[in-house]
Design an enzyme around this catalytic site. Structure first.
Site, PDB file in Angstrom:
ATOM      1  CE  LYS A  60      48.455   2.732 -48.036  1.00  0.00           C
ATOM      2  NZ  LYS A  60      49.621   3.343 -48.526  1.00  0.00           N
TER       3      LYS A  60
HETATM    4  C1  E4P Z   1      49.459   6.592 -49.241  1.00  0.00           C
HETATM    5  O1  E4P Z   1      48.655   5.697 -48.665  1.00  0.00           O
HETATM    6  C2  E4P Z   1      49.821   6.598 -50.600  1.00  0.00           C
HETATM    7  O2  E4P Z   1      50.132   5.288 -51.042  1.00  0.00           O
HETATM    8  C3  E4P Z   1      50.923   7.632 -50.727  1.00  0.00           C
HETATM    9  O3  E4P Z   1      51.263   8.577 -49.725  1.00  0.00           O
HETATM   10  C4  E4P Z   1      50.963   8.277 -52.142  1.00  0.00           C
HETATM   11  O4  E4P Z   1      51.827   9.279 -52.302  1.00  0.00           O
HETATM   12  P1  E4P Z   1      52.290   9.828 -53.577  1.00  0.00           P
HETATM   13  O5  E4P Z   1      51.217  10.711 -54.154  1.00  0.00           O
HETATM   14  O6  E4P Z   1      53.375  10.947 -53.386  1.00  0.00           O
HETATM   15  O7  E4P Z   1      52.653   8.877 -54.665  1.00  0.00           O
END
Ligand code: E4P
Length: 225
Positions: free
Chosen positions: A86
């Protein structure tokens, strides 16, 4: 639509996998921090449990492209195939994505709030782009619409990148994107449970059991009546 778990708690992951059709696990630095354990210890445990064929998404935290690429090499070496690195969708991130794509390392573009970020990440070779549905909603925009918009941009430009929708607060948001045919969603275990948490469902099942037992006796079923 692929259904992915957004969590790093191994016992929770095992529980969700036991009951639901799951395609992999995503993590981010905040999720790893909650475990309080060494990142690669947690991630290797998850990889061992989900197997080589499931997707595992792991985020790089460097601020510059050089650091992100270095992290990606270690992530790929430690966690094997079907591991997506990522990379935040910022200028240094796009630079890293182009390099990683050329090296054949799978990329999930993250921290996506706008369609233009997603378009650029797709052009850089990302396999997925992850718009943050709930966080976008909290900014006063419509996260679901942003995700659909990104999906349309990819289809209309013949880009192979898929949307990996993230940051959900309820199952309705997930269903809407499922109906739209987006590629994948990553969801916390409690939201996955919420997909079938419905009093009407449990009471229908209870009624059938009660009626059957009134016919055959308590504890009887189709294998022992
Ligand atoms: C995904 O890439 C994100 O890291 C994650 O889903 C963020 O989720 P949140 O807004 O609940 O922290």
């Amino acid at each position: 639509m692929k259904l992915i778990i957004d969590d790093a708690h191994i016992e929770l992951i095992k529980k969700v996998y036991e009951f639901y059709p799951i395609d992999g696990v995503t993590t981010n630095p905040s999720i790893l921090a909650k475990s309080g354990r060494k990142p690669y210890d947690v991630l290797k445990e998850i990889r061992q449990f989900i197997g080589d064929n499931a997707e595992l998404h792991v985020q790089a935290v460097s601020r510059d492209a050089e650091g992100m690429v270095k992290e990606a090499h270690r992530i790929a070496a430690e966690l094997g195939k079907n591991t997506f690195v990522k990379i935040p969708s910022i200028p240094e991130g796009f630079k890293a994505m182009k390099e990683l794509h050329a090296l054949g390392i799978p990329i999930t573009a993250t921290a996506v709030y706008t369609p233009m970020q997603a378009f650029l990440a797709a052009k850089c070779g990302a396999s997925y782009t992850a718009p943050y549905i709930n966080r976008i909603d909290n900014m006063g925009y419509n996260g679901i619409q942003v995700a659909k918009h990104i999906h349309d941009i990819f289809k209309n430009n013949d880009l192979k990148t898929e949307v990996l929708a993230a940051s959900f607060k309820n199952s309705q948001q997930l269903l809407e994107l499922c109906e739209y045919g987006i590629g994948a969603s990553t969801v916390a275990p409690d939201v996955i449970d919420g997909l079938v948490k419905n009093q009407a469902i449990t009471s229908a099942v209870d009624d059938f059991i009660k009626d059957f037992e009134s016919l055959t006796g308590s504890g009887k079923n189709m294998s022992n009546c």
